[in-house]
Design a protein around this motif. Structure first.
Motif, PDB file in Angstrom:
ATOM      1  N   MET A  11       0.834  -1.197   0.000  1.00  7.48           N
ATOM      2  CA  MET A  11       0.000   0.000   0.000  1.00  7.48           C
ATOM      3  C   MET A  11       0.878   1.259   0.000  1.00  7.48           C
ATOM      4  SD  MET A  11      -2.738   1.326   2.842  1.00  7.48           S
ATOM      5  CE  MET A  11      -1.435   1.397   4.076  1.00  7.48           C
ATOM      6  N   GLU A  12       1.918   1.268   0.795  1.00  8.16           N
ATOM      7  CA  GLU A  12       2.808   2.430   0.841  1.00  8.16           C
ATOM      8  C   GLU A  12       3.498   2.641  -0.507  1.00  8.16           C
ATOM      9  OE1 GLU A  12       2.841   4.674   3.197  1.00  8.16           O
ATOM     10  OE2 GLU A  12       1.551   3.505   4.540  1.00  8.16           O
ATOM     11  N   ASN A  13       3.838   1.550  -1.185  1.00 10.18           N
ATOM     12  CA  ASN A  13       4.408   1.663  -2.533  1.00 10.18           C
ATOM     13  C   ASN A  13       3.385   2.253  -3.497  1.00 10.18           C
ATOM     14  OD1 ASN A  13       6.898   0.618  -1.784  1.00 10.18           O
ATOM     15  ND2 ASN A  13       6.384  -1.470  -2.393  1.00 10.18           N
ATOM     16  N   GLY A  14       2.113   1.890  -3.316  1.00  9.44           N
ATOM     17  CA  GLY A  14       1.043   2.448  -4.141  1.00  9.44           C
ATOM     18  C   GLY A  14       0.917   3.946  -3.945  1.00  9.44           C
ATOM     19  N   ILE A  15       0.987   4.388  -2.703  1.00  8.24           N
ATOM     20  CA  ILE A  15       0.930   5.821  -2.403  1.00  8.24           C
ATOM     21  C   ILE A  15       2.108   6.539  -3.052  1.00  8.24           C
ATOM     22  CG2 ILE A  15       1.166   7.538  -0.548  1.00  8.24           C
ATOM     23  CD1 ILE A  15      -0.535   5.596   1.202  1.00  8.24           C
ATOM     24  N   ALA A  16       3.295   5.960  -2.926  1.00  7.04           N
ATOM     25  CA  ALA A  16       4.486   6.567  -3.534  1.00  7.04           C
ATOM     26  C   ALA A  16       4.338   6.655  -5.054  1.00  7.04           C
ATOM     27  CB  ALA A  16       5.731   5.762  -3.160  1.00  7.04           C
ATOM     28  N   SER A  17       3.711   5.651  -5.642  1.00  7.42           N
ATOM     29  CA  SER A  17       3.498   5.656  -7.088  1.00  7.42           C
ATOM     30  C   SER A  17       2.529   6.765  -7.503  1.00  7.42           C
ATOM     31  CB  SER A  17       2.988   4.290  -7.543  1.00  7.42           C
ATOM     32  OG  SER A  17       2.876   4.231  -8.934  1.00  7.42           O
ATOM     33  N   VAL A  18       1.460   6.965  -6.730  1.00 14.99           N
ATOM     34  CA  VAL A  18       0.531   8.059  -7.014  1.00 14.99           C
ATOM     35  C   VAL A  18       1.262   9.393  -6.898  1.00 14.99           C
ATOM     36  CG1 VAL A  18      -1.544   9.284  -6.233  1.00 14.99           C
ATOM     37  CG2 VAL A  18      -1.551   6.786  -6.344  1.00 14.99           C
ATOM     38  N   GLN A  19       2.062   9.550  -5.848  1.00 10.71           N
ATOM     39  CA  GLN A  19       2.784  10.804  -5.633  1.00 10.71           C
ATOM     40  C   GLN A  19       3.739  11.113  -6.783  1.00 10.71           C
ATOM     41  OE1 GLN A  19       4.299   9.814  -1.694  1.00 10.71           O
ATOM     42  NE2 GLN A  19       2.987  11.398  -0.797  1.00 10.71           N
ATOM     43  N   SER A  20       4.380  10.094  -7.329  1.00  8.10           N
ATOM     44  CA  SER A  20       5.351  10.345  -8.396  1.00  8.10           C
ATOM     45  C   SER A  20       4.702  10.445  -9.772  1.00  8.10           C
ATOM     46  CB  SER A  20       6.441   9.268  -8.406  1.00  8.10           C
ATOM     47  OG  SER A  20       5.896   8.008  -8.717  1.00  8.10           O
ATOM     48  N   ASN A  21       3.605   9.720 -10.002  1.00  7.63           N
ATOM     49  CA  ASN A  21       2.980   9.706 -11.327  1.00  7.63           C
ATOM     50  C   ASN A  21       1.966  10.825 -11.552  1.00  7.63           C
ATOM     51  OD1 ASN A  21       3.747   7.231 -13.070  1.00  7.63           O
ATOM     52  ND2 ASN A  21       3.569   6.390 -11.012  1.00  7.63           N
ATOM     53  N   ALA A  22       1.156  11.140 -10.557  1.00  2.00           N
ATOM     54  CA  ALA A  22       0.028  12.065 -10.753  1.00  2.00           C
ATOM     55  C   ALA A  22       0.419  13.439 -11.301  1.00  2.00           C
ATOM     56  CB  ALA A  22      -0.779  12.208  -9.464  1.00  2.00           C
ATOM     57  N   PRO A  23       1.445  14.090 -10.756  1.00  2.00           N
ATOM     58  CA  PRO A  23       1.717  15.465 -11.211  1.00  2.00           C
ATOM     59  C   PRO A  23       2.097  15.577 -12.687  1.00  2.00           C
ATOM     60  CG  PRO A  23       2.899  14.988  -9.182  1.00  2.00           C
ATOM     61  CD  PRO A  23       2.330  13.699  -9.669  1.00  2.00           C
ATOM     62  N   ILE A  24       2.680  14.532 -13.242  1.00  2.00           N
ATOM     63  CA  ILE A  24       3.183  14.618 -14.620  1.00  2.00           C
ATOM     64  C   ILE A  24       2.423  13.714 -15.588  1.00  2.00           C
ATOM     65  CG2 ILE A  24       5.495  15.358 -13.927  1.00  2.00           C
ATOM     66  CD1 ILE A  24       6.375  12.394 -14.284  1.00  2.00           C
ATOM     67  N   ALA A  25       1.382  13.065 -15.100  1.00  2.00           N
ATOM     68  CA  ALA A  25       0.645  12.114 -15.940  1.00  2.00           C
ATOM     69  C   ALA A  25      -0.118  12.823 -17.052  1.00  2.00           C
ATOM     70  CB  ALA A  25      -0.316  11.301 -15.080  1.00  2.00           C
ATOM     71  N   GLU A  26      -0.085  12.237 -18.236  1.00  2.00           N
ATOM     72  CA  GLU A  26      -0.879  12.759 -19.344  1.00  2.00           C
ATOM     73  C   GLU A  26      -2.326  12.321 -19.158  1.00  2.00           C
ATOM     74  OE1 GLU A  26      -0.353  10.951 -23.232  1.00  2.00           O
ATOM     75  OE2 GLU A  26       0.606   9.228 -22.304  1.00  2.00           O
ATOM     76  N   ILE A  27      -3.236  12.970 -19.869  1.00  2.00           N
ATOM     77  CA  ILE A  27      -4.650  12.617 -19.813  1.00  2.00           C
ATOM     78  C   ILE A  27      -5.036  11.988 -21.143  1.00  2.00           C
ATOM     79  CG2 ILE A  27      -7.003  13.487 -19.573  1.00  2.00           C
ATOM     80  CD1 ILE A  27      -5.834  15.786 -17.863  1.00  2.00           C
ATOM     81  N   VAL A  28      -5.599  10.790 -21.069  1.00  2.00           N
ATOM     82  CA  VAL A  28      -6.065  10.074 -22.249  1.00  2.00           C
ATOM     83  C   VAL A  28      -7.572   9.915 -22.105  1.00  2.00           C
ATOM     84  CG1 VAL A  28      -5.946   7.924 -23.560  1.00  2.00           C
ATOM     85  CG2 VAL A  28      -3.886   8.839 -22.450  1.00  2.00           C
ATOM     86  N   ASP A  29      -8.319  10.508 -23.010  1.00  2.00           N
ATOM     87  CA  ASP A  29      -9.777  10.452 -22.967  1.00  2.00           C
ATOM     88  C   ASP A  29     -10.272   9.374 -23.907  1.00  2.00           C
ATOM     89  OD1 ASP A  29     -12.507  10.834 -22.983  1.00  2.00           O
ATOM     90  OD2 ASP A  29     -12.391  13.019 -23.124  1.00  2.00           O
ATOM     91  N   GLU A  30     -10.581   8.202 -23.354  1.00  2.00           N
ATOM     92  CA  GLU A  30     -11.035   7.088 -24.169  1.00  2.00           C
ATOM     93  C   GLU A  30     -12.485   7.235 -24.614  1.00  2.00           C
ATOM     94  OE1 GLU A  30     -10.010   3.331 -22.356  1.00  2.00           O
ATOM     95  OE2 GLU A  30      -7.920   3.597 -22.917  1.00  2.00           O
ATOM     96  N   THR A  31     -13.210   8.211 -24.060  1.00  2.00           N
ATOM     97  CA  THR A  31     -14.593   8.411 -24.484  1.00  2.00           C
ATOM     98  C   THR A  31     -14.659   9.061 -25.864  1.00  2.00           C
ATOM     99  OG1 THR A  31     -14.856  10.607 -23.476  1.00  2.00           O
ATOM    100  CG2 THR A  31     -15.335   8.695 -22.084  1.00  2.00           C
ATOM    101  N   LEU A  32     -13.557   9.608 -26.327  1.00  2.00           N
ATOM    102  CA  LEU A  32     -13.516  10.240 -27.649  1.00  2.00           C
ATOM    103  C   LEU A  32     -13.383   9.220 -28.766  1.00  2.00           C
ATOM    104  CD1 LEU A  32     -11.184  13.274 -26.861  1.00  2.00           C
ATOM    105  CD2 LEU A  32     -13.684  13.237 -26.972  1.00  2.00           C
ATOM    106  N   LYS A  33     -13.100   7.965 -28.418  1.00  2.00           N
ATOM    107  CA  LYS A  33     -12.892   6.920 -29.404  1.00  2.00           C
ATOM    108  C   LYS A  33     -14.207   6.334 -29.905  1.00  2.00           C
ATOM    109  CE  LYS A  33      -8.441   5.519 -27.524  1.00  2.00           C
ATOM    110  NZ  LYS A  33      -7.691   4.460 -26.862  1.00  2.00           N
TER     111      LYS A  33
END
Length: 112
Positions: A89-111
């Motif tokens: 769980m702590e690794n999951g939190i660390a992953s959110v902290q590192s990925n969220a700020p720079i993550a791109e947005i992919v809108d699959e509803t446009l497909k």
């Protein structure tokens, strides 16, 4: 690099999943009636993910660990998967902290 993937549920609500670089889902949102609200939720995750106090660590009824990410107003903006250990769980939190700020947005509803 991580990414936010916007999809639409069967009930027509929008949701997003934050995926790590390996494609694993690390955070899932609640449902949103409007897509604009879903985008606001993503922006909230990007901001609040950097504040350690916004993570609420919990124990599911089956004994597995998980966390929720809360906005400043205390509203839940995302929930993790279930983990078999506290360290996972702590690794999951660390992953959110590192990925969220720079993550791109992919809108699959446009497909559609």
């Amino acid at each position: 690099m991580g990414k936010f993937v916007i999809t639409q549920r069967g009930n027509k609500e929008y949701q997003f999943n934050l995926k790590a670089g390996n494609g694993e889902i690390i955070l899932t949102s609640e449902g949103y009636i409007q897509k604009a609200s879903c985008h606001k939720g993503i922006e909230s995750v990007k901001i609040n993910s950097q504040d350690a106090l916004r993570y609420d660590r919990r124990l599911a009824v089956n004994g597995k660990e998980y966390f929720v990410l809360k906005a400043r107003n205390g509203e839940i903006i995302g929930k993790s998967q279930l983990y078999s250990s506290k360290s996972g769980m702590e690794n999951g939190i660390a992953s959110v902290q590192s990925n969220a700020p720079i993550a791109e947005i992919v809108d699959e509803t446009l497909k559609n």
